[in-house]
Scaffold this motif. Structure first.
Motif, PDB file in Angstrom:
ATOM      1  N   THR A   1      -7.797   1.667 -13.036  1.00  0.00           N
ATOM      2  CA  THR A   1      -7.368   3.035 -13.318  1.00  0.00           C
ATOM      3  C   THR A   1      -7.963   3.628 -14.583  1.00  0.00           C
ATOM      4  O   THR A   1      -7.921   4.845 -14.767  1.00  0.00           O
ATOM      5  CB  THR A   1      -5.843   3.087 -13.466  1.00  0.00           C
ATOM      6  OG1 THR A   1      -5.458   2.331 -14.616  1.00  0.00           O
ATOM      7  CG2 THR A   1      -5.140   2.562 -12.222  1.00  0.00           C
TER       8      THR A   1
ATOM      9  N   LEU B   1       3.650   1.369 -12.199  1.00  0.00           N
ATOM     10  CA  LEU B   1       4.531   0.291 -12.618  1.00  0.00           C
ATOM     11  C   LEU B   1       4.324  -0.933 -11.747  1.00  0.00           C
ATOM     12  O   LEU B   1       4.135  -0.826 -10.533  1.00  0.00           O
ATOM     13  CB  LEU B   1       5.998   0.727 -12.520  1.00  0.00           C
ATOM     14  CG  LEU B   1       6.391   1.978 -13.303  1.00  0.00           C
ATOM     15  CD1 LEU B   1       7.826   2.376 -12.978  1.00  0.00           C
ATOM     16  CD2 LEU B   1       6.230   1.755 -14.788  1.00  0.00           C
TER      17      LEU B   1
ATOM     18  N   SER C   1       4.305  -4.394  -6.931  1.00  0.00           N
ATOM     19  CA  SER C   1       4.205  -2.983  -7.286  1.00  0.00           C
ATOM     20  C   SER C   1       5.603  -2.399  -7.295  1.00  0.00           C
ATOM     21  O   SER C   1       6.406  -2.685  -6.404  1.00  0.00           O
ATOM     22  CB  SER C   1       3.388  -2.217  -6.263  1.00  0.00           C
ATOM     23  OG  SER C   1       2.073  -2.689  -6.231  1.00  0.00           O
TER      24      SER C   1
ATOM     25  N   SER D   1       9.020   5.961 -17.932  1.00  0.00           N
ATOM     26  CA  SER D   1       7.655   5.634 -17.531  1.00  0.00           C
ATOM     27  C   SER D   1       7.335   6.220 -16.169  1.00  0.00           C
ATOM     28  O   SER D   1       6.263   6.793 -15.954  1.00  0.00           O
ATOM     29  CB  SER D   1       7.456   4.112 -17.521  1.00  0.00           C
ATOM     30  OG  SER D   1       7.604   3.591 -18.814  1.00  0.00           O
TER      31      SER D   1
ATOM     32  N   PRO E   1      -2.659  -0.172 -20.496  1.00  0.00           N
ATOM     33  CA  PRO E   1      -1.442  -0.896 -20.080  1.00  0.00           C
ATOM     34  C   PRO E   1      -0.563  -1.270 -21.266  1.00  0.00           C
ATOM     35  O   PRO E   1      -1.022  -1.382 -22.403  1.00  0.00           O
ATOM     36  CB  PRO E   1      -2.012  -2.151 -19.430  1.00  0.00           C
ATOM     37  CG  PRO E   1      -3.313  -2.371 -20.129  1.00  0.00           C
ATOM     38  CD  PRO E   1      -3.841  -0.993 -20.432  1.00  0.00           C
TER      39      PRO E   1
ATOM     40  N   GLU F   1       3.118  -3.839 -21.870  1.00  0.00           N
ATOM     41  CA  GLU F   1       3.997  -4.834 -21.265  1.00  0.00           C
ATOM     42  C   GLU F   1       5.417  -4.640 -21.774  1.00  0.00           C
ATOM     43  O   GLU F   1       5.633  -4.434 -22.966  1.00  0.00           O
ATOM     44  CB  GLU F   1       3.503  -6.231 -21.638  1.00  0.00           C
ATOM     45  CG  GLU F   1       4.335  -7.351 -21.058  1.00  0.00           C
ATOM     46  CD  GLU F   1       3.793  -8.716 -21.438  1.00  0.00           C
ATOM     47  OE1 GLU F   1       4.310  -9.692 -20.905  1.00  0.00           O
ATOM     48  OE2 GLU F   1       2.853  -8.801 -22.247  1.00  0.00           O
TER      49      GLU F   1
ATOM     50  N   MET G   1      -4.559  -3.763 -13.588  1.00  0.00           N
ATOM     51  CA  MET G   1      -4.478  -2.364 -13.206  1.00  0.00           C
ATOM     52  C   MET G   1      -5.304  -1.492 -14.139  1.00  0.00           C
ATOM     53  O   MET G   1      -5.787  -0.457 -13.720  1.00  0.00           O
ATOM     54  CB  MET G   1      -3.021  -1.908 -13.189  1.00  0.00           C
ATOM     55  CG  MET G   1      -2.298  -2.409 -11.974  1.00  0.00           C
ATOM     56  SD  MET G   1      -0.625  -1.860 -11.597  1.00  0.00           S
ATOM     57  CE  MET G   1      -0.169  -0.657 -12.727  1.00  0.00           C
ATOM     58  N   ALA G   2      -5.435  -1.911 -15.382  1.00  0.00           N
ATOM     59  CA  ALA G   2      -6.210  -1.108 -16.330  1.00  0.00           C
ATOM     60  C   ALA G   2      -7.657  -0.953 -15.866  1.00  0.00           C
ATOM     61  O   ALA G   2      -8.234   0.127 -15.987  1.00  0.00           O
ATOM     62  CB  ALA G   2      -6.161  -1.731 -17.714  1.00  0.00           C
TER      63      ALA G   2
ATOM     64  N   TYR H   1       3.419   6.974 -14.879  1.00  0.00           N
ATOM     65  CA  TYR H   1       2.792   5.664 -15.067  1.00  0.00           C
ATOM     66  C   TYR H   1       2.871   4.853 -13.785  1.00  0.00           C
ATOM     67  O   TYR H   1       3.823   4.969 -13.014  1.00  0.00           O
ATOM     68  CB  TYR H   1       3.503   4.875 -16.160  1.00  0.00           C
ATOM     69  CG  TYR H   1       3.425   5.454 -17.547  1.00  0.00           C
ATOM     70  CD1 TYR H   1       2.575   6.501 -17.866  1.00  0.00           C
ATOM     71  CD2 TYR H   1       4.226   4.956 -18.555  1.00  0.00           C
ATOM     72  CE1 TYR H   1       2.510   7.018 -19.144  1.00  0.00           C
ATOM     73  CE2 TYR H   1       4.179   5.465 -19.844  1.00  0.00           C
ATOM     74  CZ  TYR H   1       3.313   6.504 -20.124  1.00  0.00           C
ATOM     75  OH  TYR H   1       3.257   7.008 -21.391  1.00  0.00           O
TER      76      TYR H   1
ATOM     77  N   GLY I   1      -6.584   3.213 -17.317  1.00  0.00           N
ATOM     78  CA  GLY I   1      -5.402   3.477 -18.130  1.00  0.00           C
ATOM     79  C   GLY I   1      -5.238   2.482 -19.262  1.00  0.00           C
ATOM     80  O   GLY I   1      -6.042   1.564 -19.439  1.00  0.00           O
TER      81      GLY I   1
END
Length: 72
Positions: free
Chosen positions: A5, A38, A64, A31, A9, A11, A1-2, A36, A7
Motif C-alpha cells: 500500500t 486493519l 484481515s 483507525s 504501519p 502495531e 501490508m506497507a 486505515y 502506507g
C-alpha cells in the motif's frame, strides 16, 4: 501490508491495553474511521498451525479486519 500500500504501519500491542480495554476499542474504531487497513495476528503454537483456540482462531495466522463498529 506497507509494501503493498505504501502506507506507514503501526502495531497495537495488546499488553499495553490490559488495564484499558476501552482505549483499545477506541483506537480500533478511530483507525477504521480514518480509513486505515486493519489486520490482526495470533501467536504461534509449538504444535503448528493445526491448533485453534476455543473461539476458532487458528494459531500462527494473520487475519484481515474487515470492519469494526459499535452496535446495540
Amino acid at each position: 501490508m506497507a509494501e503493498f500500500t505504501g502506507g506507514f504501519p503501526f502495531e497495537i500491542v495488546l499488553d499495553e491495553y490490559k488495564s484499558n480495554p476501552n482505549g483499545l476499542w477506541n483506537r480500533i474504531i478511530t483507525s477504521k474511521k480514518n480509513g486505515y487497513l486493519l489486520a490482526s495476528g495470533s501467536p504461534p503454537n509449538p504444535q503448528g498451525d493445526s491448533v485453534a483456540s476455543k473461539r476458532g482462531i487458528v494459531q500462527g495466522h494473520a487475519y484481515s479486519v474487515l470492519d469494526a463498529k459499535e452496535v446495540d
